[in-house]
Design a protein around this motif. Sequence first.
Motif, PDB file in Angstrom:
ATOM      1  N   VAL A 153       6.467   0.611  -6.296  1.00  0.00           N
ATOM      2  CA  VAL A 153       5.053   0.782  -5.978  1.00  0.00           C
ATOM      3  C   VAL A 153       4.557  -0.582  -5.515  1.00  0.00           C
ATOM      4  O   VAL A 153       4.456  -1.521  -6.311  1.00  0.00           O
TER       5      VAL A 153
ATOM      6  N   GLN B 199       0.548   8.497 -11.320  1.00  0.00           N
ATOM      7  CA  GLN B 199      -0.828   8.018 -11.452  1.00  0.00           C
ATOM      8  C   GLN B 199      -1.060   6.681 -10.750  1.00  0.00           C
ATOM      9  O   GLN B 199      -2.212   6.229 -10.663  1.00  0.00           O
ATOM     10  N   LEU B 200      -0.007   6.044 -10.271  1.00  0.00           N
ATOM     11  CA  LEU B 200      -0.147   4.735  -9.644  1.00  0.00           C
ATOM     12  C   LEU B 200      -0.487   4.893  -8.164  1.00  0.00           C
ATOM     13  O   LEU B 200       0.319   5.397  -7.382  1.00  0.00           O
ATOM     14  N   ASP B 201      -1.673   4.469  -7.804  1.00  0.00           N
ATOM     15  CA  ASP B 201      -2.111   4.487  -6.404  1.00  0.00           C
ATOM     16  C   ASP B 201      -1.888   3.095  -5.832  1.00  0.00           C
ATOM     17  O   ASP B 201      -2.581   2.140  -6.220  1.00  0.00           O
ATOM     18  N   PRO B 202      -0.918   2.933  -4.932  1.00  0.00           N
ATOM     19  CA  PRO B 202      -0.643   1.592  -4.405  1.00  0.00           C
ATOM     20  C   PRO B 202      -1.841   0.978  -3.682  1.00  0.00           C
ATOM     21  O   PRO B 202      -1.932  -0.248  -3.566  1.00  0.00           O
ATOM     22  N   GLN B 203      -2.775   1.811  -3.220  1.00  0.00           N
ATOM     23  CA  GLN B 203      -3.967   1.274  -2.571  1.00  0.00           C
ATOM     24  C   GLN B 203      -4.883   0.567  -3.567  1.00  0.00           C
ATOM     25  O   GLN B 203      -5.716  -0.262  -3.181  1.00  0.00           O
ATOM     26  N   GLU B 204      -4.740   0.891  -4.846  1.00  0.00           N
ATOM     27  CA  GLU B 204      -5.577   0.283  -5.878  1.00  0.00           C
ATOM     28  C   GLU B 204      -4.841  -0.800  -6.656  1.00  0.00           C
ATOM     29  O   GLU B 204      -5.419  -1.422  -7.560  1.00  0.00           O
TER      30      GLU B 204
ATOM     31  N   GLY C 293       0.793  -1.221   0.000  1.00  0.00           N
ATOM     32  CA  GLY C 293       0.000   0.000   0.000  1.00  0.00           C
ATOM     33  C   GLY C 293       0.820   1.263   0.000  1.00  0.00           C
ATOM     34  O   GLY C 293       0.271   2.354   0.158  1.00  0.00           O
ATOM     35  N   GLU C 294       2.154   1.150  -0.262  1.00  0.00           N
ATOM     36  CA  GLU C 294       3.027   2.324  -0.232  1.00  0.00           C
ATOM     37  C   GLU C 294       3.828   2.457  -1.527  1.00  0.00           C
ATOM     38  O   GLU C 294       4.008   1.497  -2.278  1.00  0.00           O
TER      39      GLU C 294
END
Length: 318
Positions: free
Chosen positions: A37, A69-74, A12-13
Amino acid sequence: MTTLGSASADPGELDTGRLEVGETRDGTPIGLPVAVVNGAESGETLYIQAASDGDELNGVGVVNRVVPQLDPQELSGQVLVTGVTNWHAYQVAEHRNPIDDTKLNRAFPGNPDGSSSERIAHAVFDAATRADYVLDLHQGSTSRMINEVRVRCGRHHRMHRESLELAKVFGCGHILDQKGPEGQLARAAPDEGIPTVDPELGGCVGWDEESIEYGVEGVFNVLRYYGFLDGDVETEPQTRATGFDRYGSPTGGLVRFQKDLGDEVSRGDVLFRVTDVFGQLKAEVTADSDGVFWRSRRLPQVASGEYVCSVGTNVSTY
């Protein structure tokens, strides 16, 4: 926790850091810019690198736009990125590593005790071989070229089908499916069982926004298709060439192209004419085979025997 060099990220980070690959001539440590990521959900690993050739900057433009643009939560799985691979060449905007006059994309899998380029290749190859898929972002140097993806392992390689699928998913519209020279990452990584492709994102001096956008879209196609991100990807037919004819000038003068990038070419079609500085025709060069006008030099002036253009041959739809 996932690490690459000094970059370290828990699930998530996202983190950035440096991957040490040697020292400069005054003993200062050299660190390639890297990012990790680490997705909130478990999954596979994608490795991306750019600027293996120091003047090929469109890949750096892709990394510059993709990572924010990379969201580690997604994200499911991990994305490992080397933003600038050929550090020495990048600093001086040259193609080859000026320390050892080597084209880095001929040095894989590298050597930890070898030349400057071999040490860099070894360090990033270690990262690449931790992945399930590899994207080695290139462009046609400073010449003019269509946006395409290269499969370099050879059609008889055990990873050819998987690498060809990866190229189709990336989706530039054109694929060059031809075994590459030894030492290319896209040849060495498949030997380790990893599907690998070499997107060639156009060709320009500096960077080109249209080609960068092709690259950004291609990376996200890969992330969605292989389950790193939610979303569907519908692959489209690609123009696939398995041969590559190169043409030089029979004489010195000024080139006038008769074909544009991406044009269909029939055997016998005029590819270019060469005139003297006063516009008098000196030579006319025709195509040896049917194909697609793939790449051309940027400057009009040529010497006898100098490279002018290339045609992709043995073309089919894949």
